[in-house]
Design an enzyme around this catalytic site. Structure first.
Site: not given
Length: 270
Positions: A18, A22, A31, A68, A143
Site C-alpha cells: 500500500r 489510506r 481522495r 488500477d 472481473y
C-alpha cells in the site's frame, strides 16, 4: 534494480503493498475531492499520488505508478465503477462469445494515455526506480465475467470450458501486452503483472487455462518484469514457467523454500 538483476545489494528490498494508501493524510485529502477512477484518468493527479510517498519517505528505492488494473477492461468497453464499501462493479459483464466479440482493441497512447503521461511526469520529478503494472489475463477475465469480486469464480470456471475462453484471453493478452510495453516506453524501469486471483485455481486449472496466456505476455514484453499472485504456494513452479524476471511469493511460503522452487529468478515477497 540491482536486486532485480540478481546483483549484490547492501540490503534486501522490501515490498510495501500500500505505497499510496489510506495511511497518508495527503492522499486521503486528495481522495475527498477525487474518486479513484478520476485520479487514474488524470495524469497530473496520478503523478501526484505516485510522488507522495516518495516525498514523505526519501529512503524508498522505488515508486509504483498510481493506476488500477481495471483500466484495461474499461478501455476494451467494459463499464467499470467503484462502489463505496463493495469495490469494483461491472455493469456489462462478458457472458458468451458475443460479449467477447464486442470487446474493443486497445491502443495505449489513445485509450490509456493518462497512465503513460503520469509515468513521464514522475520520471521528470524523481530519479528512483519506477514500476508500472497491469492485471494478468485470468484476474482481468474474472472481473469481466463475474461482474466484480467473487468467492468461487463459478461463472469464470464455466466459461473456461467453452470456445469463448481462448477468444477472451487472446484479446486480453493483446491489450495487456501493449499497455505494459507502452509503460516501459514511457519510462517505467520494470512492470508487474498482477494475477491477484490466480491462487483460487487448482494447479491443473492454472496450467491448462491460464499459464499459456500469461506466458504470451511475458514473451512479448520489452523490459524487466515481475509476476505477482497471492496464495501462490501450490502454483510457484507453474508461475515460474509462465514467466517473469521476478516471481512474487506471499506470506504463506517461506522465502528460502520458495527460492529453491523458482530457481534462478529474482524473488518478491513475503
Amino acid at each position: 534494480m540491482k536486486a532485480f538483476r540478481k546483483e549484490p545489494v547492501d540490503c534486501t528490498p522490501v515490498w510495501f503493498m500500500r505505497q499510496a494508501g489510506r495511511y497518508m493524510p495527503e492522499y486521503r485529502k486528495l481522495r475527498e475531492k477525487h474518486p479513484i477512477l478520476e485520479i487514474c484518468h488524470t495524469a497530473e493527479l496520478a503523478a501526484e499520488v505516485t510522488l507522495q510517498p516518495l516525498r514523505r519517505f526519501p529512503a524508498l528505492d522505488a515508486g509504483i505508478i498510481f493506476s488500477d488494473i481495471l483500466l484495461v477492461p474499461q478501455a476494451m468497453g467494459i463499464a467499470v465503477d467503484f462502489v463505496k464499501g463493495e469495490g469494483p462493479a461491472i455493469a456489462n459483464p462478458v457472458a458468451d462469445e458475443a460479449g467477447v466479440v464486442a470487446l474493443k482493441p486497445v491502443i495505449p497512447e489513445r485509450d490509456l494515455k493518462p497512465v503513460l503521461d503520469a509515468i513521464r511526469m514522475v520520471r521528470r520529478e524523481t530519479k528512483v526506480a519506477l514500476l508500472g503494472f497491469a492485471g494478468a489475463p485470468f484476474t482481468l477475465a474474472s472481473y469481466m465475467v463475474e461482474g466484480g469480486p467473487s468467492k468461487d469464480y463459478a461463472k469464470t470456471r464455466a466459461l473456461m470450458k467453452t470456445a469463448a475462453w481462448p477468444q477472451l484471453m487472446g484479446k486480453v493478452v493483446e491489450a495487456v501486452t501493449a499497455h505494459l510495453n507502452a509503460q516501459l516506453a514511457a519510462g517505467a524501469d520494470a512492470v508487474q503483472l498482477f494475477d491477484s486471483w490466480a491462487g483460487n485455481l487448482s494447479p491443473s486449472e492454472y496450467r491448462e487455462h491460464v499459464l499459456p496466456w500469461s506466458r504470451r505476455i511475458f514473451h512479448g514484453l520489452k523490459g524487466p518484469s515481475i509476476h505477482f499472485a497471492t496464495q501462490t504456494g501450490p502454483l510457484l513452479e507453474a508461475l515460474t514457467e509462465a514467466g517473469g524476471d521476478v516471481i512474487g511469493v506471499d506470506w504463506r511460503t517461506p522465502l528460502d523454500e520458495a527460492w529453491e522452487r523458482i530457481g534462478l529468478r529474482g524473488i518478491q515477497g513475503n
